[in-house]
Write a protein that holds these residues in place. Structure first.
Motif, PDB file in Angstrom:
ATOM      1  N   VAL A  15       0.841  -1.200   0.000  1.00 35.99           N
ATOM      2  CA  VAL A  15       0.000   0.000   0.000  1.00 35.99           C
ATOM      3  C   VAL A  15       0.874   1.248   0.000  1.00 35.99           C
ATOM      4  O   VAL A  15       0.605   2.210  -0.723  1.00 35.99           O
ATOM      5  N   ARG A  16       1.951   1.247   0.773  1.00 32.19           N
ATOM      6  CA  ARG A  16       2.870   2.389   0.821  1.00 32.19           C
ATOM      7  C   ARG A  16       3.446   2.680  -0.568  1.00 32.19           C
ATOM      8  O   ARG A  16       3.481   3.817  -1.012  1.00 32.19           O
ATOM      9  N   ARG A  17       3.874   1.628  -1.278  1.00 34.05           N
ATOM     10  CA  ARG A  17       4.418   1.807  -2.634  1.00 34.05           C
ATOM     11  C   ARG A  17       3.341   2.314  -3.584  1.00 34.05           C
ATOM     12  O   ARG A  17       3.597   3.180  -4.424  1.00 34.05           O
ATOM     13  N   HIS A  18       2.139   1.777  -3.465  1.00 37.47           N
ATOM     14  CA  HIS A  18       1.035   2.192  -4.329  1.00 37.47           C
ATOM     15  C   HIS A  18       0.725   3.675  -4.133  1.00 37.47           C
ATOM     16  O   HIS A  18       0.565   4.411  -5.114  1.00 37.47           O
ATOM     17  N   ARG A  22       1.321   7.341  -6.821  1.00 37.88           N
ATOM     18  CA  ARG A  22       0.139   8.078  -7.286  1.00 37.88           C
ATOM     19  C   ARG A  22       0.317   9.589  -7.257  1.00 37.88           C
ATOM     20  O   ARG A  22      -0.476  10.321  -7.806  1.00 37.88           O
ATOM     21  N   SER A  23       1.327  10.066  -6.588  1.00 41.80           N
ATOM     22  CA  SER A  23       1.561  11.502  -6.546  1.00 41.80           C
ATOM     23  C   SER A  23       3.012  11.759  -6.947  1.00 41.80           C
ATOM     24  O   SER A  23       3.921  11.438  -6.204  1.00 41.80           O
ATOM     25  N   GLU A  52      13.096   4.887 -22.402  1.00 41.06           N
ATOM     26  CA  GLU A  52      14.452   4.768 -21.840  1.00 41.06           C
ATOM     27  C   GLU A  52      14.477   5.301 -20.404  1.00 41.06           C
ATOM     28  O   GLU A  52      15.041   4.675 -19.510  1.00 41.06           O
ATOM     29  N   LEU A  53      13.849   6.428 -20.207  1.00 40.53           N
ATOM     30  CA  LEU A  53      13.808   7.051 -18.887  1.00 40.53           C
ATOM     31  C   LEU A  53      13.026   6.184 -17.899  1.00 40.53           C
ATOM     32  O   LEU A  53      13.486   5.928 -16.784  1.00 40.53           O
ATOM     33  N   GLN A  54      11.874   5.695 -18.310  1.00 47.15           N
ATOM     34  CA  GLN A  54      11.036   4.880 -17.427  1.00 47.15           C
ATOM     35  C   GLN A  54      11.710   3.563 -17.070  1.00 47.15           C
ATOM     36  O   GLN A  54      11.716   3.152 -15.907  1.00 47.15           O
ATOM     37  N   GLU A  55      12.297   2.905 -18.060  1.00 44.58           N
ATOM     38  CA  GLU A  55      12.953   1.619 -17.798  1.00 44.58           C
ATOM     39  C   GLU A  55      14.223   1.801 -16.980  1.00 44.58           C
ATOM     40  O   GLU A  55      14.538   0.983 -16.125  1.00 44.58           O
ATOM     41  N   GLY A  56      14.953   2.883 -17.234  1.00 41.19           N
ATOM     42  CA  GLY A  56      16.194   3.135 -16.504  1.00 41.19           C
ATOM     43  C   GLY A  56      15.978   3.496 -15.047  1.00 41.19           C
ATOM     44  O   GLY A  56      16.853   3.294 -14.218  1.00 41.19           O
ATOM     45  N   CYS A  57      14.807   4.019 -14.741  1.00 43.34           N
ATOM     46  CA  CYS A  57      14.537   4.499 -13.393  1.00 43.34           C
ATOM     47  C   CYS A  57      13.513   3.681 -12.629  1.00 43.34           C
ATOM     48  O   CYS A  57      13.395   3.811 -11.418  1.00 43.34           O
ATOM     49  N   GLY A  58      12.733   2.885 -13.339  1.00 37.90           N
ATOM     50  CA  GLY A  58      11.684   2.118 -12.676  1.00 37.90           C
ATOM     51  C   GLY A  58      10.521   2.976 -12.239  1.00 37.90           C
ATOM     52  O   GLY A  58       9.920   2.746 -11.190  1.00 37.90           O
ATOM     53  N   CYS A  59      10.211   3.991 -13.014  1.00 40.64           N
ATOM     54  CA  CYS A  59       9.104   4.877 -12.681  1.00 40.64           C
ATOM     55  C   CYS A  59       8.278   5.160 -13.934  1.00 40.64           C
ATOM     56  O   CYS A  59       8.615   4.710 -15.018  1.00 40.64           O
ATOM     57  N   ARG A  60       7.205   5.906 -13.755  1.00 42.35           N
ATOM     58  CA  ARG A  60       6.382   6.314 -14.892  1.00 42.35           C
ATOM     59  C   ARG A  60       6.548   7.805 -15.069  1.00 42.35           C
ATOM     60  O   ARG A  60       6.568   8.570 -14.103  1.00 42.35           O
ATOM     61  N   ILE A  61       6.686   8.221 -16.326  1.00 37.93           N
ATOM     62  CA  ILE A  61       6.882   9.634 -16.652  1.00 37.93           C
ATOM     63  C   ILE A  61       5.669  10.136 -17.406  1.00 37.93           C
ATOM     64  O   ILE A  61       5.230   9.519 -18.375  1.00 37.93           O
ATOM     65  N   PHE A  73       6.334   9.544 -11.512  1.00 39.14           N
ATOM     66  CA  PHE A  73       5.551   8.708 -10.600  1.00 39.14           C
ATOM     67  C   PHE A  73       6.360   7.476 -10.242  1.00 39.14           C
ATOM     68  O   PHE A  73       6.710   6.685 -11.114  1.00 39.14           O
ATOM     69  N   GLY A  74       6.659   7.326  -8.973  1.00 40.20           N
ATOM     70  CA  GLY A  74       7.413   6.176  -8.506  1.00 40.20           C
ATOM     71  C   GLY A  74       7.815   6.360  -7.064  1.00 40.20           C
ATOM     72  O   GLY A  74       7.512   7.383  -6.442  1.00 40.20           O
ATOM     73  N   ASP A  75       8.535   5.387  -6.536  1.00 34.09           N
ATOM     74  CA  ASP A  75       8.987   5.517  -5.159  1.00 34.09           C
ATOM     75  C   ASP A  75      10.181   6.474  -5.100  1.00 34.09           C
ATOM     76  O   ASP A  75      10.657   6.960  -6.122  1.00 34.09           O
TER      77      ASP A  75
END
Length: 121
Positions: A15-18, A22-23, A52-61, A73-75
């Motif tokens: 839940v914390r990661r989710h 989201r913000s 490239e950015l999303q895969e390299g960082c593990g986040c959503r842009i 968007f990510g941890d």
């Protein structure tokens, strides 16, 4: 706002990661990087800077459409990686203004310019 979560530690962490994803913080980027991200946002492979950015960082842009800004968007660690990678990607992009004689301007169709840009990537 405060969200109280109970349960197994793994469930609470999920839940914390989710909630963290989201913000996303906003980051101002250069006009050249914004243009390149917008141009390549639907492409795949080596041309896809967003991918490239999303895969390299593990986040959503998310690229803001009305200003030179992205949302990440990510941890925490993913956001930090994206923050570090944005200047690197920005350095790969440039934007110049080219003088065009008046008699030539009408001959430069948008489709022609886009084809030229695609050839020189």
């Amino acid at each position: 706002c405060l969200l109280r979560v109970g349960g197994e530690p793994a469930d609470v962490e999920m839940v914390r990661r989710h909630v963290a994803t989201r913000s996303g913080p906003r980051r101002t980027i250069s006009a050249a990087l914004w243009s390149e991200l917008m141009r390549t946002r639907t492409k795949g492979g080596s041309e896809a800077m967003v991918e490239e950015l999303q895969e390299g960082c593990g986040c959503r842009i998310h690229i803001e459409r009305t200003q030179h800004e992205v949302r990440i968007f990510g941890d925490g660690s993913s956001v930090e990686k994206a923050d570090a990678l944005l200047p690197v990607l920005s350095a790969r992009c440039s934007e110049v203004s080219l003088p065009v004689p008046n008699e030539t301007a009408g001959l430069l169709a948008a489709s022609t310019l886009q084809a030229l840009a695609s050839l020189h990537n």
